[in-house]
Scaffold this motif. Structure first.
Motif, PDB file in Angstrom:
ATOM      1  N   THR A 267       3.941  -3.886 -14.080  1.00  0.00           N
ATOM      2  CA  THR A 267       3.477  -2.579 -14.547  1.00  0.00           C
ATOM      3  C   THR A 267       2.969  -1.721 -13.398  1.00  0.00           C
ATOM      4  OG1 THR A 267       1.262  -3.471 -14.979  1.00  0.00           O
ATOM      5  CG2 THR A 267       2.856  -3.551 -16.780  1.00  0.00           C
ATOM      6  N   LEU A 268       3.049  -2.252 -12.179  1.00  0.00           N
ATOM      7  CA  LEU A 268       2.502  -1.573 -11.001  1.00  0.00           C
ATOM      8  C   LEU A 268       3.603  -0.802 -10.292  1.00  0.00           C
ATOM      9  CD1 LEU A 268       0.349  -4.547  -9.643  1.00  0.00           C
ATOM     10  CD2 LEU A 268      -0.374  -2.694 -11.158  1.00  0.00           C
ATOM     11  N   ALA A 269       3.328   0.441  -9.984  1.00  0.00           N
ATOM     12  CA  ALA A 269       4.292   1.272  -9.270  1.00  0.00           C
ATOM     13  C   ALA A 269       4.488   0.732  -7.859  1.00  0.00           C
ATOM     14  CB  ALA A 269       3.803   2.721  -9.217  1.00  0.00           C
ATOM     15  N   PRO A 270       5.684   0.843  -7.315  1.00  0.00           N
ATOM     16  CA  PRO A 270       5.939   0.326  -5.960  1.00  0.00           C
ATOM     17  C   PRO A 270       5.203   1.144  -4.907  1.00  0.00           C
ATOM     18  CG  PRO A 270       7.837   1.553  -6.768  1.00  0.00           C
ATOM     19  CD  PRO A 270       6.886   1.427  -7.923  1.00  0.00           C
ATOM     20  N   HIS A 271       4.900   0.491  -3.790  1.00  0.00           N
ATOM     21  CA  HIS A 271       4.285   1.192  -2.659  1.00  0.00           C
ATOM     22  C   HIS A 271       5.309   2.144  -2.042  1.00  0.00           C
ATOM     23  CE1 HIS A 271       0.708  -1.116  -2.988  1.00  0.00           C
ATOM     24  NE2 HIS A 271       1.203  -2.245  -2.541  1.00  0.00           N
ATOM     25  N   GLU A 272       4.901   3.392  -1.850  1.00  0.00           N
ATOM     26  CA  GLU A 272       5.792   4.385  -1.257  1.00  0.00           C
ATOM     27  C   GLU A 272       5.024   5.230  -0.254  1.00  0.00           C
ATOM     28  OE1 GLU A 272       7.487   6.794  -4.272  1.00  0.00           O
ATOM     29  OE2 GLU A 272       8.703   5.195  -5.160  1.00  0.00           O
ATOM     30  N   TRP A 273       5.709   5.552   0.848  1.00  0.00           N
ATOM     31  CA  TRP A 273       5.148   6.504   1.796  1.00  0.00           C
ATOM     32  C   TRP A 273       5.288   7.919   1.237  1.00  0.00           C
ATOM     33  CZ3 TRP A 273       2.403   4.329   5.448  1.00  0.00           C
ATOM     34  CH2 TRP A 273       2.747   3.077   5.951  1.00  0.00           C
ATOM     35  N   SER A 274       4.406   8.784   1.646  1.00  0.00           N
ATOM     36  CA  SER A 274       4.422  10.172   1.182  1.00  0.00           C
ATOM     37  C   SER A 274       5.520  10.950   1.917  1.00  0.00           C
ATOM     38  CB  SER A 274       3.063  10.831   1.431  1.00  0.00           C
ATOM     39  OG  SER A 274       3.070  12.174   0.984  1.00  0.00           O
ATOM     40  N   PRO A 275       6.408  11.617   1.180  1.00  0.00           N
ATOM     41  CA  PRO A 275       7.491  12.358   1.846  1.00  0.00           C
ATOM     42  C   PRO A 275       7.002  13.694   2.390  1.00  0.00           C
ATOM     43  CG  PRO A 275       7.648  12.628  -0.527  1.00  0.00           C
ATOM     44  CD  PRO A 275       6.488  11.689  -0.290  1.00  0.00           C
ATOM     45  N   GLY A 276       7.881  14.342   3.149  1.00  0.00           N
ATOM     46  CA  GLY A 276       7.596  15.689   3.643  1.00  0.00           C
ATOM     47  C   GLY A 276       7.079  15.761   5.054  1.00  0.00           C
ATOM     48  N   SER A 277       6.881  14.617   5.711  1.00  0.00           N
ATOM     49  CA  SER A 277       6.374  14.647   7.080  1.00  0.00           C
ATOM     50  C   SER A 277       7.514  14.926   8.046  1.00  0.00           C
ATOM     51  CB  SER A 277       5.716  13.303   7.421  1.00  0.00           C
ATOM     52  OG  SER A 277       5.375  13.253   8.797  1.00  0.00           O
ATOM     53  N   GLY A 300       0.207  12.325  13.845  1.00  0.00           N
ATOM     54  CA  GLY A 300      -0.632  12.368  12.667  1.00  0.00           C
ATOM     55  C   GLY A 300      -0.486  11.095  11.871  1.00  0.00           C
ATOM     56  N   VAL A 301      -1.261  10.993  10.779  1.00  0.00           N
ATOM     57  CA  VAL A 301      -1.262   9.817   9.928  1.00  0.00           C
ATOM     58  C   VAL A 301      -0.289  10.046   8.778  1.00  0.00           C
ATOM     59  CG1 VAL A 301      -2.635   8.322   8.452  1.00  0.00           C
ATOM     60  CG2 VAL A 301      -3.635   9.279  10.537  1.00  0.00           C
ATOM     61  N   LEU A 302       0.571   9.067   8.531  1.00  0.00           N
ATOM     62  CA  LEU A 302       1.441   9.082   7.363  1.00  0.00           C
ATOM     63  C   LEU A 302       0.772   8.238   6.285  1.00  0.00           C
ATOM     64  CD1 LEU A 302       4.173   9.785   5.996  1.00  0.00           C
ATOM     65  CD2 LEU A 302       5.048   7.628   6.921  1.00  0.00           C
ATOM     66  N   TYR A 303       0.443   8.866   5.161  1.00  0.00           N
ATOM     67  CA  TYR A 303      -0.261   8.173   4.075  1.00  0.00           C
ATOM     68  C   TYR A 303       0.723   7.745   2.983  1.00  0.00           C
ATOM     69  CZ  TYR A 303      -4.627   9.955   6.074  1.00  0.00           C
ATOM     70  OH  TYR A 303      -5.680  10.241   6.902  1.00  0.00           O
ATOM     71  N   SER A 304       0.219   6.928   2.089  1.00  0.00           N
ATOM     72  CA  SER A 304       0.997   6.544   0.919  1.00  0.00           C
ATOM     73  C   SER A 304       1.068   7.707  -0.059  1.00  0.00           C
ATOM     74  CB  SER A 304       0.378   5.317   0.245  1.00  0.00           C
ATOM     75  OG  SER A 304      -0.960   5.581  -0.151  1.00  0.00           O
ATOM     76  N   GLN A 305       2.070   7.655  -0.922  1.00  0.00           N
ATOM     77  CA  GLN A 305       2.249   8.692  -1.917  1.00  0.00           C
ATOM     78  C   GLN A 305       1.077   8.747  -2.889  1.00  0.00           C
ATOM     79  OE1 GLN A 305       4.366  11.022  -2.230  1.00  0.00           O
ATOM     80  NE2 GLN A 305       4.542  11.611  -4.381  1.00  0.00           N
ATOM     81  N   ALA A 306       0.511   7.560  -3.199  1.00  0.00           N
ATOM     82  CA  ALA A 306      -0.592   7.462  -4.157  1.00  0.00           C
ATOM     83  C   ALA A 306      -1.468   6.277  -3.775  1.00  0.00           C
ATOM     84  CB  ALA A 306      -0.051   7.299  -5.580  1.00  0.00           C
ATOM     85  N   PRO A 307      -2.683   6.199  -4.328  1.00  0.00           N
ATOM     86  CA  PRO A 307      -3.562   5.056  -4.041  1.00  0.00           C
ATOM     87  C   PRO A 307      -3.112   3.820  -4.847  1.00  0.00           C
ATOM     88  CG  PRO A 307      -4.683   6.571  -5.512  1.00  0.00           C
ATOM     89  CD  PRO A 307      -3.386   7.215  -5.143  1.00  0.00           C
ATOM     90  N   THR A 308      -2.031   3.190  -4.401  1.00  0.00           N
ATOM     91  CA  THR A 308      -1.422   2.095  -5.175  1.00  0.00           C
ATOM     92  C   THR A 308      -1.929   0.716  -4.772  1.00  0.00           C
ATOM     93  OG1 THR A 308       0.442   2.129  -3.616  1.00  0.00           O
ATOM     94  CG2 THR A 308       0.675   3.379  -5.665  1.00  0.00           C
ATOM     95  N   TYR A 309      -2.727   0.645  -3.707  1.00  0.00           N
ATOM     96  CA  TYR A 309      -3.221  -0.675  -3.320  1.00  0.00           C
ATOM     97  C   TYR A 309      -4.520  -0.975  -4.067  1.00  0.00           C
ATOM     98  CZ  TYR A 309      -5.201  -4.566  -0.798  1.00  0.00           C
ATOM     99  OH  TYR A 309      -5.752  -5.781  -0.496  1.00  0.00           O
TER     100      TYR A 309
END
Length: 442
Positions: A267-277, A300-309
């Protein structure tokens, strides 16, 4: 109501409740027996079908191979026969021509002898001249029986006993697979599958894990190796999958029977990097980030798309390729996303640099891990140690202490990380100054 009657009433109620519980437990066990019976009958039906299909296919293949071999041998017999008879036919033609010539000469000779005295000399002279031209002493050579072909079939008498021995021992029916799935744990975008041996006498050399969607009929391989657990990734959330495992014995080439299939879903969404960088290129699933050579802006820092951890999970950064290291490089976990930062070496974040230094809230720890390079895997594990109530500006809240374990190579560091507030999930991120760094997160 007397005390004795009250006691009897309570005892009766207790007995009724115990009987109800007992009946419920028995009914539950009946359901277990029904499931066990269904498994036995279902697996028996499936095994019969597999055996029939396999032996029918084997029978058809063996019959086809025997027919093809017989046809090839018969063609070989035909070819040898034709090649061997051809010179005999040629020799017979020569002999028949010679017989015809001799018959004609005999008729002329007999006619010459019957001629009168005046014609006899001419006839005999012509006959004698013709006989000398025919070379009556030249005969064609006829081969002896030892010189011509004598065909025979050479058959290996040991083939049938050998095939019979293999057929008599081919296949087996197992009632209990030697390995079973022990645990299925949901992970972001995947399922962690753990299995164990249930037959102590079975020496496993390799394991084979397969999975499929519940709505599909085709299993596909997920893992083959010696480990007893594997994280199956790229699964769709809220979708049921079936998993099964088998083993290969030490020194054997065939696989054991499959384990009982187990169903699980994440039920957990997969870990994804945030696009657009502009500084990072992402894979189609957004789980792989590549630091490109863009010079449009600073590091700069590339963050995850959402707080999934979330706590009690393992977050892994797999370094696929490495570039030039820099002291500002980092991979780690943070409470929030902050634009304009060039590293995770800041407040409300924990990270490890490419040199192996560990930073907690922007401060470097004395303990250090091995340097990160191509093939390195950095893991983050966290669990809640304690929650502290706080009151800020008359607003009640809570801070939380997390026990953090960062692993790299064969070493790990463990420390406590105090957060100002309870978070349902944490962001992850990475920062690389120079191009060439490629990281896979799962």
């Amino acid at each position: 109501m007397s005390i004795e009657t009250e006691a009897l009433l309570q005892e009766a109620k207790a007995s009724i409740e115990a009987a109800q519980n007992y009946r419920s437990e028995l009914q539950h066990r009946v359901q277990g027996l029904d499931l066990a019976r269904q498994q036995i009958k279902g697996s028996a039906t499936q095994t019969r079908a597999v055996l029939v299909q396999h032996f029918q296919a084997l029978q058809g293949t063996v019959s086809r191979l025997l027919e093809e071999r017989l046809a090839a041998l018969l063609l070989e017999v035909d070819a040898i026969e034709q090649d061997s008879v051809r010179p005999l036919d040629d020799c017979q033609k020569l002999i028949e021509q010679g017989v015809s010539t001799a018959d004609e000469l005999l008729r002329e000779g007999e006619a010459a002898l019957r001629c009168g005295v005046g014609e006899q000399d001419d006839k005999l002279g012509s006959f004698t001249k013709k006989a000398l031209q025919i070379q009556l002493d030249s005969l064609p050579e006829v081969p002896s029986l030892a010189e011509v072909s004598c065909l025979s079939a050479q058959l290996d008498d040991s083939l049938l006993p050998a095939v019979k021995g293999r057929i008599c021992t081919h296949g087996s029916v197992a009632s209990h697979p030697p390995v079973q799935i022990d645990e299925l744990v949901e992970r972001p975008g995947g399922i962690l599958v753990r299995w164990c041996k249930v037959d102590d006498d079975f020496a496993a050399q390799d394991y084979r894990l397969q999975y499929r969607r519940s709505a599909s009929s085709h299993f596909e391989d997920a893992y083959v190796g010696q480990d007893s657990e594997y994280l199956v990734l790229h699964l769709d959330p809220h979708t049921e999958y079936l998993f099964r495992v088998c083993a290969r014995g030490d020194g054997r080439w065939e696989w054991s029977p499959w384990s009982i299939p187990q169903t699980a879903c994440t039920t957990l969404a997969p870990h994804e990097w945030s696009p657009g960088s502009e500084e990072y290129s992402l894979s189609s699933r957004r789980d792989i980030a590549l630091r490109n050579d863009s010079q449009l802006c600073g590091a700069g820092v590339l963050y995850s798309q959402a707080p999934t951890y979330c706590c009690r999970q393992t977050l892994t950064f797999k370094i696929i390729s490495a570039g030039q290291p820099d002291k500002r490089d980092s991979v780690g976990v943070c409470v929030d996303r902050r634009n304009g930062q060039d590293s995770l070496q800041r407040d409300q974040a924990v990270c490890i640099t490419t040199s192996g230094a560990v930073f907690v809230n922007g401060k470097e720890m004395t303990n250090q891990l091995p340097a990160i390079s191509t093939g390195s895997a950095v893991t983050f594990d966290m669990e809640v140690v304690n929650v502290f109530p706080v009151n800020i500006n008359n607003n009640e809240g809570a801070s939380v202490k997390l026990r953090v374990t960062i692993g790299s190579g064969s070493r790990e560091v463990v420390f406590d990380w105090l957060l100002e507030q309870v978070c349902e999930g944490l962001f992850f991120g990475c920062s690389f100054t120079h191009p060439g760094w490629k990281v896979f997160v799962f």
